[in-house]
Design an enzyme around this catalytic site. Sequence first.
Site, short mmCIF file in Angstrom:
data_model
loop_
_atom_site.label_atom_id
_atom_site.label_comp_id
_atom_site.label_asym_id
_atom_site.label_seq_id
_atom_site.Cartn_x
_atom_site.Cartn_y
_atom_site.Cartn_z
N ALA A 205 0.78 -1.33 0.18
CA ALA A 205 0.11 0.08 -0.07
C ALA A 205 0.78 1.28 -0.07
O ALA A 205 1.87 1.34 0.86
CB ALA A 205 -0.87 0.18 1.14
N LYS A 206 0.42 2.39 -0.88
CA LYS A 206 1.20 3.30 -0.70
C LYS A 206 0.61 4.25 0.05
O LYS A 206 -0.05 5.22 -0.14
CB LYS A 206 1.28 4.07 -2.31
CG LYS A 206 2.21 5.08 -2.63
CD LYS A 206 2.44 5.41 -4.18
CE LYS A 206 3.01 6.70 -4.16
NZ LYS A 206 4.41 6.90 -3.84
N SER A 207 1.26 3.95 1.45
CA SER A 207 0.19 4.96 2.37
C SER A 207 1.27 5.76 3.26
O SER A 207 2.57 5.81 2.95
CB SER A 207 0.25 3.88 3.76
OG SER A 207 1.29 3.32 4.06
#
Length: 299
Positions: free
Chosen positions: A149-151
């Site tokens: 996830a590109k969090s």
Amino acid sequence: MDGELVDWADAQVHVLSHTMHYGSGVFEGIRAYPTTQGPAIFRLRDHVRRLVQSAKILLLDVPFTEDELVGACRDVVRANDLSDGCYLRPIVFLGYGEMGLNPLPCPVNVAIAAWPWGTYLGDDGVANGVTAKISSWRRHDPNAVPTAAKSTGMYLNSSLAKVEAIKAGYDEAILLAPDGHVSECTGENLFVVRDGRLRTPPTSDSGALDGITQQTVETIVADMGLEVTHEPIIRTDLYTADEVFLTGTAAEVVPIRSVDDRAVGEGRPGPITKEIQETYFATVRGQVDRYKDWLDHVE
Ligand code: PMP
């Protein structure tokens, strides 16, 4: 913001927004480039799909469909008259609901910003290469923080590595995975060239992001007739490589000219990196017929 066009100065959030405190947002970095038919957003649908998947991993319910998000990205480019190209930053974040770690009472907000932004590591970096050091910070274990996830929270790790590298006099950091294999840079994937063969770390267990530029480069490289594989890489592979380069939407394709003060190859961009760069820059501007489907025209 949340379905409306809002002036730059009015694009504000409450200081007690959940994401501000707990890193609970997901975002994308996308570029639009000028073409002969007006601005085109590169691989827009792939970026929107990754945004929605990042949100799913964090259990964020995005209140818009993928088609609506695609349309909103186009609208933002058009409304700002960004015909010379731009960078787009969609973000899905938890706003102010109730203070405390539990995200469930917080509203899911969505914003998309766009602005003109030159190449991330500078024109000199693109032309002559950048210097890099192996970071003392390890990439996340995917079972500690979901690296797929590109969090927003994940970028504390990148930010620490970036500052360490800059303060030590280098342009960029290379992070190792918890098991000691090479993972990626702070906001870019990494490729190694040796004897005409290319390698990049396996995304799943190195903790590297599944990069869209990385995928683009893999296609370009395969079409050049060269072999490219996902394989574990150790730090000394970087010292002895013929060429090393990094890939990312913001950074584009950038040669690495040294790693930990060891010159990579001759210490200047190598021929394979240069050919990939040329094809990449032509592709994003719609000048390569076979890759035209990757362009999403705004006009
Ligand atoms: N790794 C990290 C940690 C990143 O932030 C990025 C930029 N999104 C990348 C790799 C490259 O991904 P992409 O090519 O999809 O921009």
